[in-house]
Design a protein around this motif. Structure first.
Motif, PDB file in Angstrom:
ATOM      1  N   GLU A  24       0.968  -1.252  -0.159  1.00  0.00           N
ATOM      2  CA  GLU A  24       0.179   0.060   0.035  1.00  0.00           C
ATOM      3  C   GLU A  24       0.871   1.208   0.008  1.00  0.00           C
ATOM      4  N   ARG A  25       2.028   1.217   0.674  1.00  0.00           N
ATOM      5  CA  ARG A  25       2.945   2.404   0.768  1.00  0.00           C
ATOM      6  C   ARG A  25       4.282   1.700   0.530  1.00  0.00           C
ATOM      7  N   GLN A  26       4.660   1.961  -0.693  1.00  0.00           N
ATOM      8  CA  GLN A  26       6.120   1.626  -0.715  1.00  0.00           C
ATOM      9  C   GLN A  26       7.162   2.755  -0.591  1.00  0.00           C
ATOM     10  N   ARG A  27       6.660   3.721  -0.697  1.00  0.00           N
ATOM     11  CA  ARG A  27       7.609   4.927  -0.170  1.00  0.00           C
ATOM     12  C   ARG A  27       6.953   5.979   1.010  1.00  0.00           C
ATOM     13  N   LEU A  28       7.968   6.134   1.810  1.00  0.00           N
ATOM     14  CA  LEU A  28       7.372   6.798   3.049  1.00  0.00           C
ATOM     15  C   LEU A  28       8.451   7.897   3.309  1.00  0.00           C
ATOM     16  N   ASN A  29       8.035   8.933   3.841  1.00  0.00           N
ATOM     17  CA  ASN A  29       8.905   9.910   4.541  1.00  0.00           C
ATOM     18  C   ASN A  29       8.794   9.629   5.957  1.00  0.00           C
ATOM     19  N   ALA A  30       9.495  10.555   6.814  1.00  0.00           N
ATOM     20  CA  ALA A  30       9.484  10.452   7.980  1.00  0.00           C
ATOM     21  C   ALA A  30       8.106  10.778   8.806  1.00  0.00           C
ATOM     22  N   THR A  31       7.192  11.811   8.373  1.00  0.00           N
ATOM     23  CA  THR A  31       5.880  11.769   8.957  1.00  0.00           C
ATOM     24  C   THR A  31       5.085  10.540   8.672  1.00  0.00           C
ATOM     25  N   LEU A  32       5.027  10.061   7.554  1.00  0.00           N
ATOM     26  CA  LEU A  32       4.327   8.679   7.239  1.00  0.00           C
ATOM     27  C   LEU A  32       4.608   7.695   8.052  1.00  0.00           C
ATOM     28  N   ALA A  33       6.044   7.430   8.080  1.00  0.00           N
ATOM     29  CA  ALA A  33       6.606   6.234   8.922  1.00  0.00           C
ATOM     30  C   ALA A  33       6.243   6.539  10.292  1.00  0.00           C
ATOM     31  N   ALA A  34       6.437   7.931  10.890  1.00  0.00           N
ATOM     32  CA  ALA A  34       6.081   7.921  12.054  1.00  0.00           C
ATOM     33  C   ALA A  34       4.483   7.527  12.558  1.00  0.00           C
ATOM     34  N   GLN A  35       3.653   7.996  11.452  1.00  0.00           N
ATOM     35  CA  GLN A  35       2.392   7.547  11.830  1.00  0.00           C
ATOM     36  C   GLN A  35       2.072   6.116  11.794  1.00  0.00           C
ATOM     37  N   ARG A  36       2.809   5.368  10.872  1.00  0.00           N
ATOM     38  CA  ARG A  36       2.458   3.914  10.866  1.00  0.00           C
ATOM     39  C   ARG A  36       3.230   3.103  11.760  1.00  0.00           C
ATOM     40  N   ALA A  37       4.252   3.589  12.366  1.00  0.00           N
ATOM     41  CA  ALA A  37       5.035   2.970  13.415  1.00  0.00           C
ATOM     42  C   ALA A  37       4.682   3.277  14.780  1.00  0.00           C
ATOM     43  N   GLY A  38       3.873   4.405  14.938  1.00  0.00           N
ATOM     44  CA  GLY A  38       3.539   4.949  16.147  1.00  0.00           C
ATOM     45  C   GLY A  38       4.576   5.587  17.050  1.00  0.00           C
ATOM     46  N   LEU A  39       5.568   6.264  16.349  1.00  0.00           N
ATOM     47  CA  LEU A  39       6.754   6.844  16.724  1.00  0.00           C
ATOM     48  C   LEU A  39       6.472   8.549  16.687  1.00  0.00           C
ATOM     49  N   THR A  40       7.474   9.343  17.231  1.00  0.00           N
ATOM     50  CA  THR A  40       7.469  10.707  17.001  1.00  0.00           C
ATOM     51  C   THR A  40       8.161  10.856  15.504  1.00  0.00           C
TER      52      THR A  40
END
Length: 252
Positions: A24-40
């Motif tokens: 669904e998401r092959q490319r992530l920036n820091a904001t998207l990765a944070a949302q998906r991983a539950g991190l800041t």
């Protein structure tokens, strides 16, 4: 359960970031990765940069994506794990005999993972049905077979509060309807799913049990719709799958 003193938070967070990448998401920036991983965002950015430095991700400076190095994990598993090696010869024999595509999968949370597969080289494979692919358990024949293998209370707990994503117009989304389907699968010990995961894909599956009777995987065939209907299914397709499951039982 692991003792708290033995749990490495940094490793868990890094793996969460790595697992954030999917079809669904092959490319992530820091904001998207944070949302998906539950991190800041700051923490996600550090993990992304570290994984890039280690060679598991690539980047253009803004977005990150998986690098070929991540295949070391799946390659090592498929080369060393006993289950795929035990199943592969049978899948090859079934595919050579019928000219159809066969897969063996295991359940991992709300998805099934293809750990072995075989099919004619000339046949175009359905999207997503490759080795290592992760498919939604609720919408696949193999997923439903493995969900039915759970104890009833365990399946109820699995389903409670779970969102069932729509994949096609045929995907079952109502939890009550899925419960009824899984109960029927539990009673008959096989499952047919038609175009719920992908349009044009029709599949049948049976559980693969070890000598203790525990379902450790599921075996399915992707075939033409008419092969899964009426007497043809009962006379040809289902016995083929069930015979293979019986033959494999001592190996599991």
């Amino acid at each position: 359960m692991i003792a708290r003193a033995d749990f490495i938070d940094g490793m868990a967070k890094g793996m969460a970031v790595l697992e954030s990448f999917d079809t669904e998401r092959q490319r992530l920036n820091a904001t998207l990765a944070a949302q998906r991983a539950g991190l800041t965002r700051a923490a996600a950015r550090r993990h992304l940069l570290t994984l890039t430095h280690l060679g598991y991700l690539e980047t253009d400076g803004s977005y990150f994506w998986l690098a070929p190095k991540v295949l070391r994990f799946s390659g090592s598993y498929l080369a060393s794990a006993r289950l795929p090696r035990a199943l592969q010869p049978t899948l090859d024999r079934l595919a050579a005999r019928t000219g159809e595509a066969f897969s063996a999968v295991v359940l991992d949370g709300d998805q099934v993972v293809i750990i072995a597969r075989s099919g004619p080289a000339t046949r175009m494979l359905a999207y997503g049905l490759h080795l290592g692919a992760r498919l939604p358990a609720h919408a696949t024949s193999t997923g439903r077979v493995l969900l039915a293998a759970k104890a009833k209370a365990e399946f109820v707990a699995w389903l409670k509060g779970r969102e069932l994503p729509r994949l096609t117009a045929h995907t079952v989304l109502d939890p009550k309807q899925l419960r009824r389907i899984v109960e029927q699968v539990r009673q008959q010990d096989w499952c047919i799913a038609s175009e719920e995961h992908e349009l044009g894909v029709h599949a049948a599956a049976v559980p693969l049990r070890n000598l203790e009777g525990r379902a450790v995987a599921a075996l399915n065939v992707v075939t033409r719709l008419e092969r899964l209907q009426g007497p043809v299914f009962a006379r040809e397709v289902l016995p083929l799958l069930q015979d293979a499951a019986r033959e494999l039982r001592p190996l599991l």
